[in-house]
Write an enzyme that holds these catalytic residues in place. Structure first.
Site, PDB file in Angstrom:
ATOM      1  N   GLU A 431      -7.501   5.182  -2.650  1.00 55.30           N
ATOM      2  CA  GLU A 431      -6.047   5.101  -2.434  1.00 55.30           C
ATOM      3  C   GLU A 431      -5.259   5.597  -3.651  1.00 55.30           C
ATOM      4  O   GLU A 431      -4.162   5.128  -3.931  1.00 55.30           O
ATOM      5  CB  GLU A 431      -5.624   3.669  -2.058  1.00 55.30           C
ATOM      6  CG  GLU A 431      -6.405   3.036  -0.940  1.00 55.30           C
ATOM      7  CD  GLU A 431      -6.468   3.884   0.313  1.00 55.30           C
ATOM      8  OE1 GLU A 431      -5.629   4.789   0.462  1.00 55.30           O
ATOM      9  OE2 GLU A 431      -7.366   3.659   1.143  1.00 55.30           O
ATOM     10  N   GLY A 432      -5.833   6.542  -4.371  1.00 52.87           N
ATOM     11  CA  GLY A 432      -5.167   7.122  -5.536  1.00 52.87           C
ATOM     12  C   GLY A 432      -5.693   6.518  -6.814  1.00 52.87           C
ATOM     13  O   GLY A 432      -5.553   5.320  -7.056  1.00 52.87           O
TER      14      GLY A 432
END
Length: 577
Positions: A431-432
């Site tokens: 998610e980054g």
């Protein structure tokens, strides 16, 4: 070991004494009461302790299996999911019109922490469904809402987020999955997605994939991305979506991380063509907060086990003299450095829980059009990368300290610590990555936008500093503002300054943010009992032992980009022959 117990007393302290959730809930249109939320917490605790925690180590050892393009989850996972759905847990935050209970998002955040602490790998299967629900509810057509929301909200179906491709990684502008229009208004999806969490499994009847792809003639880069619903099954028949491989991962072995092949699968456009990234950000922001929640759960699990071990394990004598003269050795909790490791874990997990629950409050009201709602949205926008990036960084440090308390026994699988370390490592990546969160915070939220969110957060810090017993908080609020201005000025001449400063800036922001909550917790712990004394002592430990790290990150920023960019690519390898 896996003797996880949901930290209900700590949760109640944050809800009741620290953040005033009673007044918060009374101001929401849902009409939820704190008594109801506490009943939900008790129920989630029972379910997690009885159904999920016993599966943590067995699921890790067994892992997932791939058979004919479908994934089989570890033993007990399917049965636990069935009970989860039967008990109504997936519907907590769902809209009542589609069978949901209509509770505020913050309630789901609390439940997610408890379930992640008990068994992160299992919690990942239903976890992304909430983001799918949010995307379809906000951006889907009336027909799409009618077809998908009730099934997702009930837990009968689950959802995924399909972004990453082998050649693109986090650079979504490079993705090449195609979406070719069909005559009936659907699209033919062609491409490969990797690292898809819960991309396939046997827990639910269907899986609703949200897929980023390009229509013919789409602009290059992120401006040409569209979003599609691609179900695993359509009208009872298998869509052309197959799991072609399972990633052989460092951790979260019991969670299926899939390579998915879309070979002419039928998909349905969500929103407008070429507007997919805006739609997907609804899900991405939810997922980023969710990873911060996961990290809190892992920290709590590690702290509980290492604290229990330190209270039982006997080794050597205290340097101040025997504390238990009737035993051949003292408990290791009597050693100063063991206490340092335990207090660091405690300061991190309890400070992070306060931060995450504060953001959950903001999430509850951020969609309101009032000034309070808009302010909540600005603060939430600013602090989401802190919740994801900083909390996962200190979360990994925390579970490593939990393992260290066990000494050599922490390295042994049966005690469960090495699994927590392996599982926690992914939170800094998916998610980054931390670096992406840092660039988002400094580059987009501070320098580029000159966000009102930072001004509003610093105002909160200054107000707290005025009543705090820790005057450093006020000093660091001013340093934060000065640091933001300085980096912005330097980046005018050299944009590398933002990249060079970003992670240190994120860590500085994180330590100062946790200081704000520890100051508030020290004031909220008013009673003269063991619980309150422990809280105040941990606050003092945080300010004296951990807060100085912020200054080190500030000094690293002032070293400038030149220290990183002076060396040329060829010079990195020159000394290696």
């Amino acid at each position: 070991m896996n003797r996880y117990a949901a930290p209900q007393k700590e949760i109640r302290f944050v809800l009741e004494d620290l953040l005033g959730f009673d007044a918060h809930y009374s101001g929401l249109p849902s009409g939820v009461s704190l008594d109801l939320v506490e009943a939900v917490v008790e129920g989630a605790s029972r379910f997690s302790e009885r159904e999920l925690a016993p599966l943590r180590s067995t699921g890790d050892r067994e892992g997932c299996r791939l058979l004919d393009g479908s994934v089989i989850a570890p033993t007990g996972f399917k049965e636990a999911y069935r009970k989860y759905a039967e008990d109504g847990w997936p519907s907590l935050n769902g809209h009542a019109a589609f069978g949901g209970q209509g509770l505020p998002p913050s309630v789901g955040t609390i439940v997610a922490e408890i379930m992640s602490g008990a068994n992160l790998a299992w919690a990942m299967y239903p976890g992304l469904s909430q983001g799918s629900i949010a995307v379809i509810a906000r951006h889907g057509s009336s027909a799409q809402k009618a077809e998908y929301l009730a099934k997702l909200i009930s837990g009968e179906w689950t959802g995924t987020m399909c972004l990453t491709e082998p050649h693109a990684g986090s650079d979504l502008g490079l993705l090449s999955t195609k979406a070719v229009p069909n005559a009936d208004g659907s699209y033919r999806i062609e491409g490969t997605k990797i690292f898809i969490s819960a991309g396939d499994h046997d827990l639910a009847e269907n899986i609703v994939h949200l897929v980023l792809a390009r229509v013919p003639g789409a602009p290059r880069g992120t401006r040409g991305i569209s979003l599609f619903i691609v179900p695993k099954y359509l009208n009872g028949r298998r869509n052309n979506v197959l799991c072609t491989s399972l990633e052989d991962k460092m951790g979260i072995h019991a969670a299926s991380t899939c390579t998915l092949s879309f070979d002419g699968a039928r998909g349905f456009l969500v929103g407008a063509e070429n507007a997919g990234l805006r739609c997907m950000f609804t899900m991405m922001n939810s997922a980023r907060l969710g990873v911060g929640v996961q990290s809190v759960g892992l920290m709590e699990a590690g702290y509980q086990d290492s604290l229990r071990y330190a209270q039982e394990r006997r080794q050597m004598r205290s340097l101040a003299g025997p504390s238990d003269p009737n035993h051949p050795a003292d408990r290791i909790i009597m050693h100063a450095d063991v206490r340092r490791m335990l207090l660091t874990q405690r300061a991190f997990v309890e400070g992070s829980r306060a931060l995450i629950y504060f953001l959950a409050q903001l999430l509850d009201v951020s969609n309101d059009s009032s000034e309070a709602g808009q302010q909540a949205g600005r603060l939430l926008d600013l602090m989401t990368p802190i919740a994801k990036g900083f909390v996962t960084e200190i979360g990994f440090e925390s579970v490593n300290l939990a393992l260290q308390v066990f000494g050599g026994h922490g390295y042994i699988r049966e005690n469960g610590m090495e699994q927590l370390v392996r599982d926690a490592r992914i939170t800094m990546l998916y998610e980054g990555t931390t670096q992406i969160q840092a660039l988002d915070l400094l580059g987009r939220k501070v320098v580029a936008s000159r966000s009102d969110g930072l001004s509003e957060l610093l105002m909160l810090l200054r107000r707290e500093a005025a009543v705090s017993e820790f005057p450093q908080l006020g000093v660091y609020a001013e340093l934060w503002q000065d640091l933001s201005s300085r980096v912005g000025e330097l980046s005018v001449e050299n944009l590398h300054e933002i990249g060079a400063a970003s992670v240190d800036y994120l860590m500085f922001a994180g330590y100062v943010s946790l200081a704000y909550f520890w100051s508030r917790m020290a004031r909220a712990a008013e009673q003269n009992d063991e619980f309150s004394r422990g809280k105040r002592a941990t606050a003092e430990f945080y300010f004296k032992r951990l807060m100085p790290r912020a200054e080190a990150h500030r000094q690293a920023i002032f070293a400038g980009a030149e220290t990183l960019m002076r060396i040329q690519p060829a010079e990195f390898a020159e000394s290696r022959g």
